[in-house]
Design an enzyme around this catalytic site. Structure first.
Site, PDB file in Angstrom:
ATOM      1  N   HIS A 246       0.803  -1.230   0.000  1.00 36.98           N
ATOM      2  CA  HIS A 246       0.000   0.000   0.000  1.00 36.98           C
ATOM      3  C   HIS A 246       0.840   1.286   0.000  1.00 36.98           C
ATOM      4  O   HIS A 246       0.862   2.024  -0.979  1.00 36.98           O
ATOM      5  CB  HIS A 246      -0.922   0.013   1.228  1.00 36.98           C
TER       6      HIS A 246
HETATM    7  O1  RIB Z   1      -5.314  -0.102   4.413  1.00 34.74           O
HETATM    8  C1  RIB Z   1      -3.922  -0.051   4.276  1.00 34.74           C
HETATM    9  C2  RIB Z   1      -3.347   1.058   5.087  1.00 34.74           C
HETATM   10  O2  RIB Z   1      -3.621   0.843   6.471  1.00 34.74           O
HETATM   11  C3  RIB Z   1      -1.813   1.128   4.998  1.00 34.74           C
HETATM   12  O3  RIB Z   1      -1.418   2.457   5.197  1.00 34.74           O
HETATM   13  C4  RIB Z   1      -1.376   0.276   6.148  1.00 34.74           C
HETATM   14  O4  RIB Z   1      -0.081   0.626   6.628  1.00 34.74           O
HETATM   15  C5  RIB Z   1      -2.406   0.632   7.176  1.00 34.74           C
HETATM   16  O5  RIB Z   1      -1.996   1.852   7.795  1.00 34.74           O
END
Ligand code: RIB
Ligand code: CA
Length: 317
Positions: A246
């Site tokens: 992500h």
């Molecule tokens: O949904 C993914 C996000 O939530 C990313 O930033 C992960 O690190 C969590 O913070």
């Protein structure tokens, strides 16, 4: 064309994917001037997100970059964390010990405000938000004047056609602090969003993780260990051979925006219904007259993204 490194502040809740994003940023001093790293409660509680950020700064031998602890809970709702994904430390698999570096005594919100206010108009600050938006929203509410001085806020969060990952409707960062997200999306600051619709196309794989391990550096081994640890949850949840990566998409966008595609849309945040709390309501087909407040990404060149990541991580010993 100004080729000096772009001034950025990274607000983060490390978390293995945050950690990879931080390494990419700290490995790119010619392109990115990391003014500081601000930590927020999210994947794990604030003391751990702060500790983890310090450990990554130490791994990258970038003690010139300060770490500033911020808000330890959302603006209104109780804190929801994600140890089930990231492990009890939030950085499981990294192989990193306790950092020797200490965080600054300055609160993250005060740091964000001060850096934005002191920045010259020729070099405005870009905020990179990798976690719940509590620090960013609190800074905007504390010092409303900063809204027009911020270059843009590039964030990972939300989802639209891809739905949610912590509830059927909401992605984790937006769900943890929906009131903060509503402040940010209503601020008028130029926004760029990397939703699950993008990050679910950026999947790790055994082959890709092996490339990191084969760098034969502490950074490469740490990244490989972290991705191996965190992918187990997503593989079990989504099936497939890898997990979405992500947060590094935010820094990859700053380094090579051509890797991504999307369009400006209206995005509003659900803050009333518990059923859809934290949902990013994206008017992708422009069926309303709501203002287009966000550049929403929906495509990524994932091969190019991983090439960029490997090149960046490979610059750290
Ligand atoms: O949904 C993914 C996000 O939530 C990313 O930033 C992960 O690190 C969590 O913070
Ligand atoms: Ca994060």
């Amino acid at each position: 064309m100004d080729r000096s490194p772009r001034p950025i502040i990274i607000d983060t809740d490390p978390g293995q994917d945050d950690a990879v994003a931080l390494i990419l940023a700290l490995a790119s001093p010619d392109e990115l001037d990391v003014l500081g790293i601000t930590t927020v409660a999210g994947n794990v509680p604030l003391p751990l997100t702060t500790r983890n950020a310090l450990a990554i700064v130490e791994l990258c031998q970038r003690s010139d970059v300060g770490v500033f602890a911020g808000c330890d809970r959302p603006m209104e709702r109780p804190l929801v964390t994600a140890e089930h994904v990231h492990g009890p430390t939030g950085l499981d698999g990294s192989g990193l010990g306790h950092p020797t570096l200490e965080p600054s005594k300055t609160h993250a919100v005060d740091f964000i405000i001060a850096k934005i206010q002191e920045a010259s108009p020729a070099r405005p600050v870009t905020l990179c938000a990798l976690g719940p938006l509590t620090n960013v929203a609190t800074a905007l509410q504390t010092a409303p004047d900063i809204a027009e001085r911020i270059d843009e806020i590039v964030m990972m969060g939300g989802g639209f056609f891809e739905g949610g990952n912590i509830t059927p409707a909401a992605e984790f960062n937006m769900y943890v602090d929906p009131q903060a997200a509503a402040v940010v999306f209503g601020s008028g600051v130029p926004l760029v969003l990397m939703p699950l619709d993008v990050t679910h196309q950026a999947l790790t794989s055994p082959t890709r993780i092996k490339v990191f391990r084969d760098l034969q550096t502490q950074a490469g081994m740490s990244v490989a260990g972290m991705l191996n640890f965190s992918e187990r949850f997503d593989i079990n949840k989504y099936g497939g051979i890898g997990a979405p990566l992500h947060d590094p998409t935010v820094l990859a966008y700053l380094l090579d925006p051509q890797l991504f595609g999307g369009k400006t849309c209206n995005v509003e945040i659900e803050t009333s219904s518990e059923l859809t709390m934290g949902m990013t309501v994206v008017d992708w087909w422009k069926v309303t007259e709501r203002p287009e407040n966000c550049l929403v990404m929906n495509t990524i060149d994932d091969g190019g993204f991983f090439d960029l990541l490997i090149k960046g991580i490979g610059r750290i010993g």
